[in-house]
Motif scaffolding. Structure first.
Motif, PDB file in Angstrom:
ATOM      1  N   LEU A  33     100.963 -19.494  48.493  1.00 29.12           N
ATOM      2  CA  LEU A  33     102.372 -19.495  48.888  1.00 29.12           C
ATOM      3  C   LEU A  33     102.513 -18.644  50.142  1.00 29.12           C
ATOM      4  O   LEU A  33     102.169 -17.458  50.131  1.00 29.12           O
ATOM      5  N   PHE A  34     102.981 -19.270  51.223  1.00 29.01           N
ATOM      6  CA  PHE A  34     103.307 -18.544  52.441  1.00 29.01           C
ATOM      7  C   PHE A  34     104.815 -18.483  52.563  1.00 29.01           C
ATOM      8  O   PHE A  34     105.495 -19.496  52.378  1.00 29.01           O
ATOM      9  N   THR A  35     105.331 -17.304  52.876  1.00 30.32           N
ATOM     10  CA  THR A  35     106.763 -17.120  53.062  1.00 30.32           C
ATOM     11  C   THR A  35     107.002 -16.563  54.457  1.00 30.32           C
ATOM     12  O   THR A  35     106.412 -15.544  54.834  1.00 30.32           O
ATOM     13  N   LEU A  36     107.846 -17.258  55.218  1.00 31.00           N
ATOM     14  CA  LEU A  36     108.222 -16.834  56.557  1.00 31.00           C
ATOM     15  C   LEU A  36     109.685 -16.429  56.528  1.00 31.00           C
ATOM     16  O   LEU A  36     110.533 -17.209  56.098  1.00 31.00           O
ATOM     17  N   SER A  37     109.971 -15.221  56.969  1.00 29.78           N
ATOM     18  CA  SER A  37     111.344 -14.724  57.047  1.00 29.78           C
ATOM     19  C   SER A  37     111.695 -14.586  58.520  1.00 29.78           C
ATOM     20  O   SER A  37     111.055 -13.820  59.242  1.00 29.78           O
ATOM     21  N   ILE A  38     112.702 -15.342  58.950  1.00 31.94           N
ATOM     22  CA  ILE A  38     113.088 -15.385  60.357  1.00 31.94           C
ATOM     23  C   ILE A  38     114.549 -14.953  60.472  1.00 31.94           C
ATOM     24  O   ILE A  38     115.418 -15.519  59.798  1.00 31.94           O
ATOM     25  N   PRO A  39     114.833 -13.970  61.346  1.00 33.45           N
ATOM     26  CA  PRO A  39     116.242 -13.604  61.529  1.00 33.45           C
ATOM     27  C   PRO A  39     117.001 -14.778  62.162  1.00 33.45           C
ATOM     28  O   PRO A  39     116.506 -15.410  63.090  1.00 33.45           O
ATOM     29  N   LEU A  40     118.162 -15.044  61.617  1.00 36.47           N
ATOM     30  CA  LEU A  40     118.990 -16.122  62.169  1.00 36.47           C
ATOM     31  C   LEU A  40     119.648 -15.634  63.446  1.00 36.47           C
ATOM     32  O   LEU A  40     119.896 -14.438  63.628  1.00 36.47           O
ATOM     33  N   SER A  41     119.931 -16.558  64.349  1.00 40.19           N
ATOM     34  CA  SER A  41     120.481 -16.186  65.648  1.00 40.19           C
ATOM     35  C   SER A  41     121.876 -15.610  65.485  1.00 40.19           C
ATOM     36  O   SER A  41     122.570 -15.851  64.508  1.00 40.19           O
ATOM     37  N   SER A  42     122.296 -14.858  66.485  1.00 42.60           N
ATOM     38  CA  SER A  42     123.605 -14.207  66.440  1.00 42.60           C
ATOM     39  C   SER A  42     124.724 -15.232  66.353  1.00 42.60           C
ATOM     40  O   SER A  42     125.755 -14.978  65.748  1.00 42.60           O
ATOM     41  N   LEU A  43     124.542 -16.416  66.934  1.00 42.55           N
ATOM     42  CA  LEU A  43     125.541 -17.471  66.821  1.00 42.55           C
ATOM     43  C   LEU A  43     125.707 -17.893  65.369  1.00 42.55           C
ATOM     44  O   LEU A  43     126.810 -18.127  64.902  1.00 42.55           O
ATOM     45  N   GLU A  44     124.570 -17.970  64.654  1.00 40.07           N
ATOM     46  CA  GLU A  44     124.582 -18.373  63.262  1.00 40.07           C
ATOM     47  C   GLU A  44     125.283 -17.332  62.396  1.00 40.07           C
ATOM     48  O   GLU A  44     125.953 -17.646  61.444  1.00 40.07           O
ATOM     49  N   ASN A  45     125.127 -16.057  62.766  1.00 42.36           N
ATOM     50  CA  ASN A  45     125.672 -14.976  61.936  1.00 42.36           C
ATOM     51  C   ASN A  45     127.127 -14.679  62.256  1.00 42.36           C
ATOM     52  O   ASN A  45     127.762 -13.912  61.562  1.00 42.36           O
ATOM     53  N   ALA A  46     127.641 -15.225  63.322  1.00 45.50           N
ATOM     54  CA  ALA A  46     129.007 -14.920  63.752  1.00 45.50           C
ATOM     55  C   ALA A  46     130.028 -15.528  62.799  1.00 45.50           C
ATOM     56  O   ALA A  46     129.806 -16.472  62.120  1.00 45.50           O
TER      57      ALA A  46
END
Length: 162
Positions: A149-162
């Protein structure tokens, strides 16, 4: 090519990049009788280079395919899930290819470390570099069930978080 500095980063859809990697692997997975089960949330955007993220997914899928083939698994299966977890996009890729031996699990991201006869040992090193350095995320690997199992955690872009 994926490290070329002349490309400008931007917002990209995580699910689209996963689909791009799956498209490249489609024939090979089919030829090896490997079923792909996917559950990809749409609308999750990250900031960076989409082709780098697609390359990461491609590396993991390729390793999963090889593990399934090497173990001669009759019903090869790769499960891919993309979900939102707070301000992060979480991509998990799980296979049923026998898992990663515990004694080498800590070494899999080392440059030039390989267990393959014809391997270069650069794929997972590149994966970790892209995820951590370029996309400011995290990557982890573990054994789950009868596979990796590989898990990738990627921060969502600031547009997505707005």
């Amino acid at each position: 090519d994926f490290f070329r500095p002349d490309r400008e980063p931007g917002d990209f859809d995580l699910d689209r990049a996963v689909e791009d990697a799956l498209f490249v692997m489609e024939a090979s997975l089919r030829d090896n009788h490997i079923a792909v089960v996917k559950n990809l949330a749409s609308g999750l955007k990250a900031y960076g280079h989409s082709n780098q993220f697609a390359q990461v997914v491609l590396n993991i899928l390729s390793n999963a395919k090889e593990a399934i083939a090497q173990c001669k698994v009759q019903d090869g299966r790769i499960e891919i899930s993309l979900v939102r977890c707070g301000e992060w996009g979480m991509l998990s890729i799980q296979d049923n290819g026998g898992g990663i031996p515990e004694d080498i699990l800590a070494k899999i991201y080392d440059p030039y470390f390989t267990t393959k006869e014809q391997g270069s040992g650069i794929g997972l090193y590149m994966t970790k570099t892209i995820i951590e350095r370029n996309l400011h995320g995290e990557v982890s690997a573990s054994n789950r069930g009868n596979g990796a199992l590989f898990t990738l955690s990627i921060p969502l872009s600031s547009l997505e978080n707005a």
